[in-house]
Design an enzyme around this catalytic site. Structure first.
Site, short mmCIF file in Angstrom:
data_model
loop_
_atom_site.label_atom_id
_atom_site.label_comp_id
_atom_site.label_asym_id
_atom_site.label_seq_id
_atom_site.Cartn_x
_atom_site.Cartn_y
_atom_site.Cartn_z
N ARG A 171 0.70 -1.18 -0.10
CA ARG A 171 -0.09 0.22 0.14
C ARG A 171 1.00 1.22 0.05
NH1 ARG A 171 -2.88 -2.70 4.51
NH2 ARG A 171 -2.11 -1.24 5.49
N GLU A 298 1.74 8.04 20.44
CA GLU A 298 0.86 6.86 20.10
C GLU A 298 1.72 5.84 20.28
OE1 GLU A 298 -1.38 5.70 15.96
OE2 GLU A 298 -1.54 7.65 16.56
N TYR A 346 -9.21 -4.37 7.50
CA TYR A 346 -8.70 -3.09 7.45
C TYR A 346 -9.42 -2.00 6.53
CZ TYR A 346 -5.89 1.03 7.59
OH TYR A 346 -5.44 2.60 7.81
N ASP A 348 -10.36 1.65 4.98
CA ASP A 348 -10.38 3.31 4.98
C ASP A 348 -11.86 3.89 5.04
OD1 ASP A 348 -7.73 3.49 4.99
OD2 ASP A 348 -7.40 3.44 2.88
#
Length: 381
Positions: A171, A298, A346, A348
């Protein structure tokens, strides 16, 4: 029909809105005390900054229909995601682009020179990459892999890149120009008043009732003609076959005055830095001005029973368990599984919205023809 949506995130809101507009009676419940799921945003009372409570969400899509849909409910402001990374005591631009390559190697390559140079670094003996590490070595060679991918990936996924599939890295682009826009989609932006307000407007329909702080009970299905489930797939079955693996995130919030890091997202590629990135939230709304700033460090770790699931792991063990849960789901009637958690994928935001719209269209077509609705519109397998 009376239809129950479990989950007030994008999946439940978008599909619920479409069915309410078609005349159905829609109830949306959520165990949390807010709508919008993990893209929930809130205005920080101390600084006035719009905070992405569960980490940054940046909207990007090539789907004109989805872009038309979200802009129907809220104006979107232009936003380009320009990520930086700190590695070995220097700051670089991501995704890897011509500037990154020239800076890292102390060169002044032109595009074709850089392309040829990276081709020389690549491990061409790896003809069919199967793991993340093999894909990276075949893609950019050992130097860039070690600097930008290895440590970050170990922290993000909690395992060696040799255990992760090559598809995770596929990706990520490498550019041989100076374009540092992380995404390459036609439509990119941020909702002017935040994602929660956008979802609130989607849910604002006389045919929709929203109840928060309410967990699903199987008896609820008896009072409805159909259930749309966007919670965890394994959770629907009480985790009887075990828990599907997820990574979760912890956030260490801190505030500062002025501009603390000069960019919205700073990754940390070194393995000995415990956090994966620091996000500075006022930069996600560059059209606003705030003296104060809200930042998150994070941290990624394994998801426990009481944690919020973020990223499905989908390694071999999980895929075997997933297949068993999918078989259980397909034997059910009167329930459709949807969204990131419901299909253990997963997704978007734009894909989530597209699938939610397609799910609503299929439901209306199937019920109009007197046919049953499938357990999955998009198979998790």
């Amino acid at each position: 029909m009376k239809i129950l949506f479990v989950g007030a995130g994008l999946s439940g809101a978008v599909t619920g809105r479409a069915l309410a507009e078609a005349g159905h009676e829609v109830t949306v419940i959520d165990g949390r005390d807010h709508i919008a799921g993990n893209c929930h945003t809130v205005r920080d009372p101390e600084t006035g900054v719009m905070v992405h409570v569960y980490g940054p969400h940046i909207f990007h899509t090539d789907d004109a229909g989805v872009w038309d849909y979200v802009t129907r409910f809220m104006a979107f402001r232009p936003y380009k995601n320009r990520v930086k990374t700190t590695s070995r005591g220097e700051v670089f631009s991501l995704p890897i682009n011509l500037h990154t390559i020239n800076q890292f190697y102390r060169k002044t390559f032109r595009p074709e020179e850089a392309r040829a140079f990276i081709a020389e670094q690549a491990d061409t003996s790896i003809e069919d990459p199967q793991t993340f590490e093999e894909q990276a070595l075949r893609f950019v060679g050992p130097d860039l892999y070690e600097a930008f991918f290895k440590g970050y990936t170990e922290k993000q996924w909690g395992c060696s890149p040799t255990e992760l599939p090559a598809s995770i890295l596929k990706r990520l682009p490498v550019r041989f120009n100076y374009d540092d826009n992380y995404f390459f989609h036609r439509f990119q932006g941020m909702p002017e008043e935040g994602y929660t307000e956008m979802v609130a407007r989607i849910l604002d329909h006389p045919g929709i009732t929203v109840t928060l702080g309410t967990w699903y009970e199987p008896a609820m299905a008896e009072d409805h003609d159909h259930v749309f489930w966007s919670g965890p797939l394994d959770g629907y079955f009480g985790y009887e076959l075990g828990r599907l693996g997820y990574r979760t995130l912890d956030f260490e919030r801190f505030t500062a005055q002025g501009d603390w890091q000069g960019t919205a997202v700073m990754n940390y590629g070194d393995r000995d830095v415990p956090w994966t990135r620091i996000t500075e939230h006022k930069h996600f709304s560059p059209w606003e001005e705030h003296e104060g700033s809200v930042l998150y460090r994070e941290f990624s770790r394994e998801c426990g029973p009481e944690d919020i699931p973020y990223y499905p792991i989908r390694l071999v063990e999980e895929k075997e368990m997933l297949g068993a849960y999918v078989a259980r789901a397909e034997a059910e009637t009167g329930v459709t599984f949807m969204g990131r958690l419901g299909t253990y994928r997963y997704l978007d935001m734009d894909v989530t919205i597209r699938e939610a719209l397609d799910t609503a269209a299929l439901f209306l077509a199937r019920t109009g023809a007197g046919e049953p609705m499938p357990a999955f519109v998009k198979s998790p397998l």
